[in-house]
Design an enzyme around this catalytic site. Structure first.
Site, PDB file in Angstrom:
ATOM      1  N   HIS A 132     -87.665  83.456-110.753  1.00 50.31           N
ATOM      2  CA  HIS A 132     -87.544  83.166-111.928  1.00 50.31           C
ATOM      3  C   HIS A 132     -88.635  82.238-112.520  1.00 50.31           C
ATOM      4  O   HIS A 132     -88.967  81.970-113.670  1.00 50.31           O
ATOM      5  CB  HIS A 132     -86.146  82.580-112.469  1.00 50.31           C
ATOM      6  CG  HIS A 132     -85.232  83.578-112.578  1.00 50.31           C
ATOM      7  ND1 HIS A 132     -84.703  84.136-111.206  1.00 50.31           N
ATOM      8  CD2 HIS A 132     -84.442  83.912-113.533  1.00 50.31           C
ATOM      9  CE1 HIS A 132     -83.760  85.113-111.628  1.00 50.31           C
ATOM     10  NE2 HIS A 132     -83.524  84.873-112.790  1.00 50.31           N
ATOM     11  N   CYS A 144     -86.985  88.651-103.577  1.00 48.41           N
ATOM     12  CA  CYS A 144     -85.863  87.639-103.797  1.00 48.41           C
ATOM     13  C   CYS A 144     -86.123  86.491-102.880  1.00 48.41           C
ATOM     14  O   CYS A 144     -86.120  86.600-101.704  1.00 48.41           O
ATOM     15  CB  CYS A 144     -84.592  88.158-103.868  1.00 48.41           C
ATOM     16  SG  CYS A 144     -83.388  86.949-103.823  1.00 48.41           S
ATOM     17  N   GLU A 178     -83.241  82.827-117.924  1.00 56.63           N
ATOM     18  CA  GLU A 178     -82.425  84.174-118.338  1.00 56.63           C
ATOM     19  C   GLU A 178     -82.052  83.881-119.730  1.00 56.63           C
ATOM     20  O   GLU A 178     -81.764  84.874-120.628  1.00 56.63           O
ATOM     21  CB  GLU A 178     -81.467  84.313-117.467  1.00 56.63           C
ATOM     22  CG  GLU A 178     -81.873  84.747-116.051  1.00 56.63           C
ATOM     23  CD  GLU A 178     -80.948  85.682-115.370  1.00 56.63           C
ATOM     24  OE1 GLU A 178     -79.694  86.198-115.575  1.00 56.63           O
ATOM     25  OE2 GLU A 178     -81.432  85.804-114.105  1.00 56.63           O
ATOM     26  N   CYS A 196     -88.969  80.650-106.200  1.00 56.39           N
ATOM     27  CA  CYS A 196     -87.857  81.502-106.737  1.00 56.39           C
ATOM     28  C   CYS A 196     -88.411  82.395-107.815  1.00 56.39           C
ATOM     29  O   CYS A 196     -89.220  82.186-108.510  1.00 56.39           O
ATOM     30  CB  CYS A 196     -86.852  80.504-107.527  1.00 56.39           C
ATOM     31  SG  CYS A 196     -85.722  81.326-108.452  1.00 56.39           S
ATOM     32  N   ASP A 225     -84.045  92.768-105.687  1.00 54.94           N
ATOM     33  CA  ASP A 225     -83.726  91.439-105.945  1.00 54.94           C
ATOM     34  C   ASP A 225     -82.254  91.198-106.358  1.00 54.94           C
ATOM     35  O   ASP A 225     -81.403  92.386-106.368  1.00 54.94           O
ATOM     36  CB  ASP A 225     -84.561  90.919-107.082  1.00 54.94           C
ATOM     37  CG  ASP A 225     -84.210  89.406-107.577  1.00 54.94           C
ATOM     38  OD1 ASP A 225     -84.109  88.732-106.757  1.00 54.94           O
ATOM     39  OD2 ASP A 225     -84.114  89.235-108.759  1.00 54.94           O
ATOM     40  N   SER A 226     -81.972  90.180-106.303  1.00 55.06           N
ATOM     41  CA  SER A 226     -80.442  89.930-106.766  1.00 55.06           C
ATOM     42  C   SER A 226     -80.330  90.417-108.237  1.00 55.06           C
ATOM     43  O   SER A 226     -79.095  90.552-108.869  1.00 55.06           O
ATOM     44  CB  SER A 226     -80.014  88.564-106.753  1.00 55.06           C
ATOM     45  OG  SER A 226     -80.883  87.674-107.364  1.00 55.06           O
TER      46      SER A 226
HETATM   47  N1  DGL Z   1     -83.978  86.014-107.106  1.00 51.57           N
HETATM   48  C1  DGL Z   1     -83.680  84.421-106.814  1.00 51.57           C
HETATM   49  C2  DGL Z   1     -84.425  83.770-105.944  1.00 51.57           C
HETATM   50  O1  DGL Z   1     -85.707  84.213-105.960  1.00 51.57           O
HETATM   51  C3  DGL Z   1     -82.925  83.752-107.933  1.00 51.57           C
HETATM   52  C4  DGL Z   1     -81.756  84.249-108.512  1.00 51.57           C
HETATM   53  C5  DGL Z   1     -80.582  84.196-107.575  1.00 51.57           C
HETATM   54  O2  DGL Z   1     -79.967  83.104-107.282  1.00 51.57           O
HETATM   55  O3  DGL Z   1     -80.077  85.313-107.136  1.00 51.57           O
HETATM   56  O4  DGL Z   1     -84.155  83.138-105.095  1.00 51.57           O
END
Ligand code: DGL
Length: 297
Positions: free
Chosen positions: A204, A80, A170, A202, A17-18
């Site tokens: 989060h 992600c 976050e 997403c 993931d990012s």
């Molecule tokens: N993990 C990203 C997503 O699910 C959210 C955080 C980001 O923008 O990197 O799209």
């Protein structure tokens, strides 16, 4: 993987993931397949992906996948939504190992859940701009079968970008009044569209489930990580690649964590996503490798 090579059941599952968000997907994987070993990579030095261009996200995702493939993973979960929307095919093209994203499983689940054929999707700007969810949903079911299988109405998808949800999660503001106000603003068009199902598109957003459910009574929320985990297990089972019941050393499954920036921030936020501490977390460099066709960005 060539058909005559038996799969390495003890090989780890790679998840990237990012940043921390993919831990909501890892949580579902651990719940469903506790016997497996996992390598989790959070590209925390370059988060967020959700505001970046498709070419940049594609390169970053390929670099994450390269890191995992070098460690012999038997399956990659692109944990992600933004990377799944913009880079899934690019990552799949890098390997014979199965690579799954979070969008197709969630799209399929939303179609199973909806009664009225109106599906809402919330995600980052990049995910929403890509239209990946709407395209996937329409590809799976261009018309909604209706409650009794007789209606032929086109499936309607309302996509809404909610970029402020990532920082508030976050920050730990999942119950903060400011988050409630932001959510009310974002969700107004979703409510107006009469959706009965909302995809949390997403990583989060599952942490906002209680608030979202309170603001959207009666609307079914689809957690992409939950359905990606089910698909991952089905693929491994079908390939005879599931780990033995107790894991490699007779221990329950475990995860190793890697990040591209200082581990400290990741560690402090990660516990909120997973419910347990993630240390030790190792910092790694992944941006020195480039796929042949990709220019440096
Ligand atoms: N993990 C990203 C997503 O699910 C959210 C955080 C980001 O923008 O990197 O799209």
């Amino acid at each position: 993987m060539p058909a005559n090579v038996p799969p390495d059941r003890a090989a780890p599952i790679g998840v990237f993931d990012s940043g921390v968000g993919g831990l909501s997907v890892l949580k579902q994987l651990l719940r469903l397949m506790p016997q497996e070993e996992y390598i989790y990579l959070g590209d925390s030095a370059r988060v967020p992906y959700g505001s970046k261009s498709p070419a940049t996200v594609r390169l970053f995702a390929q670099q994450c996948a390269h890191f995992l493939l070098e460690r012999g993973v038997k399956l990659i979960v692109v944990a992600c939504n933004t990377a799944s929307a913009l880079a899934l095919e690019a990552v799949q093209a890098m390997t014979d190992a199965p690579v799954i994203g979070v969008i197709q499983p969630a799209a399929q689940a939303a179609l199973q859940v909806t009664r009225n054929g109106r599906i809402g999707v919330i995600g980052t700007r990049a995910t929403v701009t890509s239209d990946a969810y709407a395209r996937q949903i329409r590809a799976l079911a261009p018309v909604h079968p209706g409650r009794n299988g007789r209606s032929g109405d086109p499936v309607r998808v309302l996509s809404q970008a909610c970029p402020l949800f990532v920082p508030v999660v976050e920050e730990g503001w999942t119950e903060h009044p400011a988050t409630r106000l932001i959510a009310q603003e974002y969700l107004a068009p979703v409510q107006e569209a009469g959706v009965d199902t909302l995809v949390l598109g997403c990583t989060h957003y599952p942490l906002l489930k209680p608030l979202l459910q309170e603001l959207l009574p009666g609307i079914r929320l689809v957690d992409c990580g939950e359905h990606a985990a089910v698909q991952a297990r089905a693929i491994l089972a079908q390939r005879g690649a599931l780990a033995q019941a107790t894991g490699r050393n007779g221990n329950p499954g475990r995860a190793r964590f890697f990040v591209t920036d200082e581990p400290a921030t990741f560690e402090s936020v990660a516990q909120r996503f997973l419910g347990f501490p993630v240390a030790p977390v190792e910092r790694v460099v992944i941006d020195h490798w480039f796929p042949e066709e990709a220019p440096g960005v």
